[in-house]
Design an enzyme around this catalytic site. Structure first.
Site, PDB file in Angstrom:
ATOM      1  N   SER A 133       0.843  -1.191   0.000  1.00  0.00           N
ATOM      2  CA  SER A 133       0.000   0.000   0.000  1.00  0.00           C
ATOM      3  C   SER A 133       0.892   1.259   0.000  1.00  0.00           C
ATOM      4  CB  SER A 133      -0.912  -0.058   1.226  1.00  0.00           C
ATOM      5  OG  SER A 133      -2.029   0.737   1.055  1.00  0.00           O
ATOM      6  N   ASP A 385      -8.171  -5.666  -6.100  1.00  0.00           N
ATOM      7  CA  ASP A 385      -7.817  -4.529  -5.249  1.00  0.00           C
ATOM      8  C   ASP A 385      -8.088  -3.209  -5.955  1.00  0.00           C
ATOM      9  OD1 ASP A 385      -6.736  -2.827  -3.402  1.00  0.00           O
ATOM     10  OD2 ASP A 385      -4.647  -3.318  -3.880  1.00  0.00           O
ATOM     11  N   HIS A 410      -6.062  -6.543  -1.616  1.00  0.00           N
ATOM     12  CA  HIS A 410      -4.965  -5.632  -1.249  1.00  0.00           C
ATOM     13  C   HIS A 410      -3.775  -6.407  -0.662  1.00  0.00           C
ATOM     14  CE1 HIS A 410      -3.635  -1.566  -0.891  1.00  0.00           C
ATOM     15  NE2 HIS A 410      -3.713  -1.465   0.406  1.00  0.00           N
TER      16      HIS A 410
END
Ligand SMILES: *[C@@H]1O[C@H](CO)[C@@H](O)[C@H](O)[C@H]1NC(C)=O
Ligand SMILES: *[C@@H]1O[C@H](CO)[C@@H](O)[C@H](O)[C@H]1NC(C)=O
Ligand SMILES: *[C@@H]1O[C@H](CO)[C@@H](O)[C@H](O)[C@H]1NC(C)=O
Ligand SMILES: *[C@@H]1O[C@H](CO)[C@@H](O)[C@H](O)[C@H]1NC(C)=O
Ligand SMILES: *[C@@H]1O[C@H](CO)[C@@H](O)[C@H](O)[C@H]1NC(C)=O
Ligand SMILES: *[C@@H]1O[C@H](CO)[C@@H](O)[C@H](O)[C@H]1NC(C)=O
Ligand SMILES: CC(=O)N[C@H]1CO[C@H](CO)[C@@H](O)[C@@H]1O
Length: 451
Positions: A133, A385, A410
């Site tokens: 991320s 994602d 994710h």
């Protein structure tokens, strides 16, 4: 088996008048580390408590033995316990002035130099940056800006192109919608219709009371402002579900069943219902996310995910450097139409923090699409994602490679091995290890070691 340590970092790496320091927390696990031919995997911490990221990055633990690796997890400044100015860190923009990705990368560089100085055997080993991320963006940017410090980076689910107009602002919510579409018939249609149902029902006090009751809200809805907050909170819930649509029971943002969107969609099979019936079904769907544990007494619109994430710090970063345009049009996605409005966003930032966003700074600093001069970065993305929309999903050069995980949400690849992992994530992890081994081999083969 992990040591929790601290290192004194300069609060301002880029000024020369201020020598103030703060304690940066980092974690070390070395049971699989070998001084002969080993490596050091360095997690570039992102916007939350580093212990929580460590607990959700099982991949590093799973590959430590094979790579003879020491594991280091570095906490990002202004998150967890690494707070410049302590309790005053978030008081105003003067104290927050040192919360930038550049300062965070400099912290990582200084910490690695410290590790090389103080751990016998570490000075002649290859460091590899890893992150997911925003942590994935930091891992990639760290390799770009400090190639003399890390030999490569694994950037998982890193949306380095979710800036300016590099990708369309609607791509994120389009992917969220696609996830609901594939998870059950009429599921996205039901959600799409729920917004007008909410708007119609909440035109008067009776409707507000009914809806507050039906959704088991902790705090009853009182006015139009609360209704907007409700719709934002529900939207964020669907977004979070898309991020953590993992193939097994998990607890990242919330405790959830396997393939949680499929479970949600079991309650949303019929969009052609009365407003009240439809919203009762929406409540059942929300309850999958907020009450899988069965512990929730009521649904709290102030909470959408784990408290391990630092929402204050992230709000400030989003208002300064990390300006990501998002929009919906209600046609390609299941949400109410909201164009991206930089002016309104900027005004809101000025009101909250006294700062104005600089939307083009990240691309000036880190190159935007023009990154082909860099080497040794893996960009991994899962098709489920929503952040993959702003990620690098095509190979750029031989050493800037993209890995796609069709059934991945994710950064699924950074999570620990699981019996329910789809084959595509196993393949991704194998490929990632192959590249990391290559970087390690190249490091030991290079002449710079022999002097
Ligand atoms: C409130 O709105 C609902 C739905 O539009 C309607 O059925 C109801 O009669 C209204 N109640 C009052 C007191 O206006
Ligand atoms: C929705 O339901 C009504 C009555 O229950 C029916 O007349 C109508 O055809 C339905 N529409 C769709 C799209 O299923
Ligand atoms: C959460 O689940 C438990 C157990 O099923 C139930 O008793 C409780 O009412 C639920 N909470 C909410 C807010 O619906
Ligand atoms: C809702 O969440 C907020 C933020 O965590 C908390 O301060 C508040 O007490 C909660 N409200 C209820 C009724 O649980
Ligand atoms: C990237 O390169 C293109 C074409 O040379 C140029 O138009 C663009 O401004 C560059 N972007 C950045 C962020 O430097
Ligand atoms: C990038 O190249 C590698 C090595 O050839 C390959 O395994 C991978 O599938 C490619 N990625 C994409 C997205 O095409
Ligand atoms: C109103 C609506 O979207 N109905 C659809 C529900 O799902 C079935 C099966 O996928 C479709 O045939 C309907 O059109």
């Amino acid at each position: 088996n992990i040591a929790i340590l601290q290192y004194k970092e300069k609060i301002d790496h880029f000024g020369f008048k201020n020598d103030k320091t703060f304690n940066q927390r980092y974690l070390i696990a070395d049971q699989h580390w070998r001084k002969e031919g080993g490596s050091i995997l360095f997690y570039t911490g992102n916007e939350g408590d580093i212990i929580w990221f460590c607990n959700n990055t099982g991949f590093m633990w799973d590959v430590a033995e094979e790579l003879k690796a020491m594991l280091v997890f570095a906490e990002h400044r202004y998150y967890g316990q690494s707070l410049p100015f302590g309790a005053d860190a978030f008081r105003d923009s003067r104290h927050l002035n040192f919360l930038t990705s550049e300062q965070a990368l400099a912290d990582f560089a200084e910490l690695i130099k410290h590790l090389k100085r103080t751990i016998p055997g570490a000075e002649n080993q290859p460091f590899i940056a890893l992150g997911g991320s925003y942590g994935g963006m930091l891992a990639a940017w760290f390799r770009m800006k400090y190639p003399h410090i890390v030999v490569g980076a694994l950037a998982a689910s890193a949306p380095i192109w979710q800036f300016e107009d590099i990708v369309p602002c609607g791509v994120f919510m389009k992917i969220v919608t696609k996830d609901f579409k594939r998870s059950g018939p009429n599921c996205s249609e039901s959600i799409q219709r729920s917004w007008d149902a909410i708007n119609r029902l909440t035109r008067n006090g009776t409707g507000l009371d009914w809806l507050s009751e039906a959704l088991h809200l902790c705090t009853p809805l009182k006015n139009a402002h609360d209704v907007q907050h409700l719709k934002d909170w529900i939207s964020e819930t669907w977004v979070n579900l898309a991020m953590v649509d993992y193939p097994y029971e998990s607890n990242f943002l919330q405790p959830l069943p396997a393939w949680p969107i499929k479970v949600v969609c079991q309650y949303l099979k019929n969009p052609n219902l009365s407003d009240k019936k439809l919203l009762q079904n929406i409540f059942q769907a929300l309850n999958v996310y907020y009450n899988y544990s069965g512990q929730a007494r009521c649904l709290n619109m102030s909470e959408t995910s784990t408290s391990s994430l630092g929402t204050l710090g992230w709000s400030y970063q989003a208002c300064t450097e990390i300006v990501m345009p998002f929009c919906t049009n209600g046609i390609d996605d299941m949400f109410e139409p909201h164009p991206w409005d930089l002016k309104a966003f900027s005004d809101e930032c000025f009101k909250q923090w006294g700062v104005k966003p600089r939307p083009s700074w990240i691309t000036s600093m880190y190159g935007g699409k023009n990154i082909s001069s860099h080497t040794n970065i893996i960009f991994s993305n899962g098709d489920l994602d929503p952040w993959s929309g702003g990620g690098v999903t095509k190979n750029i050069t031989n050493t800037l490679v993209a890995i796609i995980i069709p059934e991945g949400a994710h950064h699924l690849d950074l999570r620990a091995n699981n019996a329910f992992d789809p084959m595509t994530v196993l393949l991704a992890r194998t490929l990632e290890v192959k590249y990391m081994k290559q970087w390690i081999r190249d490091f030991y083969a290079s002449p710079r070691k022999k002097h």
